[in-house]
Scaffold this active site. Structure first.
Site, PDB file in Angstrom:
ATOM      1  N   LYS A 113      45.671 -87.926 -37.542  1.00 37.63           N
ATOM      2  CA  LYS A 113      44.459 -87.119 -37.504  1.00 37.63           C
ATOM      3  C   LYS A 113      43.239 -88.028 -37.616  1.00 37.63           C
ATOM      4  O   LYS A 113      42.421 -87.905 -38.520  1.00 37.63           O
ATOM      5  CB  LYS A 113      44.467 -86.084 -38.636  1.00 37.63           C
ATOM      6  CG  LYS A 113      45.613 -85.069 -38.544  1.00 37.63           C
ATOM      7  CD  LYS A 113      45.608 -84.092 -39.691  1.00 37.63           C
ATOM      8  CE  LYS A 113      46.771 -83.116 -39.580  1.00 37.63           C
ATOM      9  NZ  LYS A 113      46.808 -82.140 -40.695  1.00 37.63           N
ATOM     10  N   LYS A 199      37.948 -81.712 -38.862  1.00 40.83           N
ATOM     11  CA  LYS A 199      38.038 -81.017 -40.156  1.00 40.83           C
ATOM     12  C   LYS A 199      38.051 -82.005 -41.325  1.00 40.83           C
ATOM     13  O   LYS A 199      37.596 -81.672 -42.432  1.00 40.83           O
ATOM     14  CB  LYS A 199      39.259 -80.091 -40.183  1.00 40.83           C
ATOM     15  CG  LYS A 199      40.613 -80.785 -40.083  1.00 40.83           C
ATOM     16  CD  LYS A 199      41.186 -81.202 -41.408  1.00 40.83           C
ATOM     17  CE  LYS A 199      42.449 -82.029 -41.219  1.00 40.83           C
ATOM     18  NZ  LYS A 199      43.000 -82.502 -42.510  1.00 40.83           N
ATOM     19  N   ASP A 250      43.743 -75.752 -40.762  1.00 42.90           N
ATOM     20  CA  ASP A 250      43.786 -77.068 -41.403  1.00 42.90           C
ATOM     21  C   ASP A 250      42.505 -77.327 -42.198  1.00 42.90           C
ATOM     22  O   ASP A 250      42.530 -77.922 -43.281  1.00 42.90           O
ATOM     23  CB  ASP A 250      43.978 -78.146 -40.330  1.00 42.90           C
ATOM     24  CG  ASP A 250      44.665 -79.386 -40.872  1.00 42.90           C
ATOM     25  OD1 ASP A 250      44.972 -79.428 -42.081  1.00 42.90           O
ATOM     26  OD2 ASP A 250      44.905 -80.317 -40.080  1.00 42.90           O
ATOM     27  N   ARG A 261      42.900 -85.737 -49.714  1.00 40.96           N
ATOM     28  CA  ARG A 261      42.205 -87.007 -49.967  1.00 40.96           C
ATOM     29  C   ARG A 261      40.749 -86.932 -49.516  1.00 40.96           C
ATOM     30  O   ARG A 261      39.857 -87.495 -50.154  1.00 40.96           O
ATOM     31  CB  ARG A 261      42.916 -88.160 -49.260  1.00 40.96           C
ATOM     32  CG  ARG A 261      44.311 -88.430 -49.776  1.00 40.96           C
ATOM     33  CD  ARG A 261      44.904 -89.678 -49.161  1.00 40.96           C
ATOM     34  NE  ARG A 261      45.055 -89.563 -47.718  1.00 40.96           N
ATOM     35  CZ  ARG A 261      46.126 -89.081 -47.110  1.00 40.96           C
ATOM     36  NH1 ARG A 261      47.161 -88.657 -47.819  1.00 40.96           N
ATOM     37  NH2 ARG A 261      46.206 -89.025 -45.793  1.00 40.96           N
ATOM     38  N   ASN A 262      40.490 -86.250 -48.393  1.00 43.09           N
ATOM     39  CA  ASN A 262      39.120 -86.147 -47.895  1.00 43.09           C
ATOM     40  C   ASN A 262      38.269 -85.280 -48.816  1.00 43.09           C
ATOM     41  O   ASN A 262      37.075 -85.536 -49.001  1.00 43.09           O
ATOM     42  CB  ASN A 262      39.129 -85.595 -46.471  1.00 43.09           C
ATOM     43  CG  ASN A 262      39.676 -86.599 -45.476  1.00 43.09           C
ATOM     44  OD1 ASN A 262      39.017 -87.578 -45.138  1.00 43.09           O
ATOM     45  ND2 ASN A 262      40.898 -86.380 -45.013  1.00 43.09           N
ATOM     46  N   GLU A 287      40.902 -90.646 -43.717  1.00 47.83           N
ATOM     47  CA  GLU A 287      40.607 -90.720 -42.287  1.00 47.83           C
ATOM     48  C   GLU A 287      39.124 -90.496 -41.987  1.00 47.83           C
ATOM     49  O   GLU A 287      38.564 -91.112 -41.078  1.00 47.83           O
ATOM     50  CB  GLU A 287      41.452 -89.699 -41.516  1.00 47.83           C
ATOM     51  CG  GLU A 287      42.945 -90.023 -41.464  1.00 47.83           C
ATOM     52  CD  GLU A 287      43.285 -91.150 -40.501  1.00 47.83           C
ATOM     53  OE1 GLU A 287      42.374 -91.872 -40.063  1.00 47.83           O
ATOM     54  OE2 GLU A 287      44.483 -91.320 -40.198  1.00 47.83           O
TER      55      GLU A 287
END
Length: 346
Positions: A113, A199, A250, A261-262, A287
């Site tokens: 992603k 996202k 998502d 994590r984001n 990411e």
């Protein structure tokens, strides 16, 4: 479905998601092989049925094995799952290409992603470029799929996307089908890959917002910006695309779950950490940290109306702090909700 219907699946990547996928598909195949470069990790999986680096508290099914030899792992395999971060895709594809058999038809499933930082290429584009000359059909697997919840056997839905889904590929859905995992087919790789990328960035923004009012407003307007971006990619059935598991599904999961994590990255930024400090504290792949410069450049070049993305880029770049970005967004010219192009005179 009997195990003998599908003999062997190869998963490249022994991280959290690769391990979770191995577990969830193991009842549907005879053998699941995980490729890893770490010999101790492979030994632990083979000898103790435990991934010593990720989820060591879980026992893995006995038909899951690991190997450190790509050529050995590929024996008898025509279906390959890439469960690695986007930043490692090119090297993995180059290694994979050294051992694929010319003329043999493969099915390659990507779970990344993110974008490649140096080229802004999608995972599908990296695979297409890196395996040029080989015969394969490409699939993107995405959706609200936290590895920890899959390991805990929480009911989960996922999306398997391909632009060329043949009748002979229908067994792929059955690989992922089980009492606790429900796969859906999508015919838009663009929607699935870009949804997972976009996202992540807006999830960090959600985590910076204070209060339910701000979060719900940001969530809604972020969806409008995702729609704006997907339109620039000429995605068909745009409203349906935004409402898909790979986009809104998502986005909801990552912006609300403590496993994200984001989300954690955004919370740390809101607490005053710099992006580098936040990334170091998380000590795992974030990411959005790597993809927002590319998304910003693409949106600027295409002249897209994405003020939240631009504000987040300012935060990630150290130009703005969270409260300054908030003030800029709140002071923007008034517009109708339905159309970004109409400015109201006040």
């Amino acid at each position: 479905m009997k195990k003998t219907d599908i003999r062997k699946i190869l998963i490249i990547g022994a991280g959290k998601f690769g391990t979770a996928l191995a577990k969830v598909i193991s009842p549907n195949v005879e053998v699941v092989t995980i490729y890893t470069k770490n010999e101790d990790q492979a030994f632990s999986i083979n000898s103790n049925h435990i991934n010593s680096r990720h989820f060591p508290e879980y026992k893995l099914p006995e038909n899951i094995f690991a190997g450190t030899s790509m050529s050995g792992c590929l024996e008898g395999v025509d279906t390959i799952i890439l469960a690695i971060p986007s930043g490692k895709y090119r090297n993995a594809i180059m290694t994979l290409g050294d051992f694929l058999i010319p003329g043999k038809k493969y099915r390659i499933i990507s779970t990344a992603k993110g974008l490649e930082e140096s080229t802004n290429m999608l995972p599908s584009q990296i695979v297409e470029e890196g395996l040029k000359g080989f015969k394969f059909n490409y699939f993107a697997l995405s959706g609200p799929n936290f590895a920890k919840e899959i390991m805990d056997e929480v009911p989960t839905a996922t999306v398997l996307a391909s632009n060329k889904f043949y009748d002979s590929d229908s067994y792929l859905l059955k690989i992922f089908q089980g009492p606790l995992l429900r796969p859906y087919l999508s015919r838009s790789i663009k929607t699935t890959e870009w949804g997972g990328i976009l996202k992540n960035v807006f999830t960090a923004g959600m985590a910076m917002a204070k209060g339910a009012n701000a979060k719900s407003a940001l969530f809604t307007r972020a969806l409008a910006e995702i729609k704006e971006f997907l339109k620039s990619e000429h995605v068909l059935r745009i409203n349906q695309a935004v409402l898909s598991l790979a986009v809104i599904g998502d986005f909801y999961a990552t912006s609300t779950s403590p496993l994200s994590r984001n989300k954690r990255f955004g919370e740390l930024l809101a607490a005053g950490k710099t992006p580098d400090e936040a990334k170091e504290e998380i000590s795992d792949t974030v990411e959005s940290f790597h993809t927002i410069p590319a998304l910003y450049n693409i949106a600027q070049i295409r002249n897209l109306d994405m003020p939240i993305l631009y504000a987040l880029h300012g935060i990630y770049s150290g130009i703005l702090n969270v409260r300054e970005a908030e003030s800029i967004l709140m002071a923007r010219p008034l517009k109708t909700e339905e159309t970004n192009n109409i400015v109201l005179e006040v």
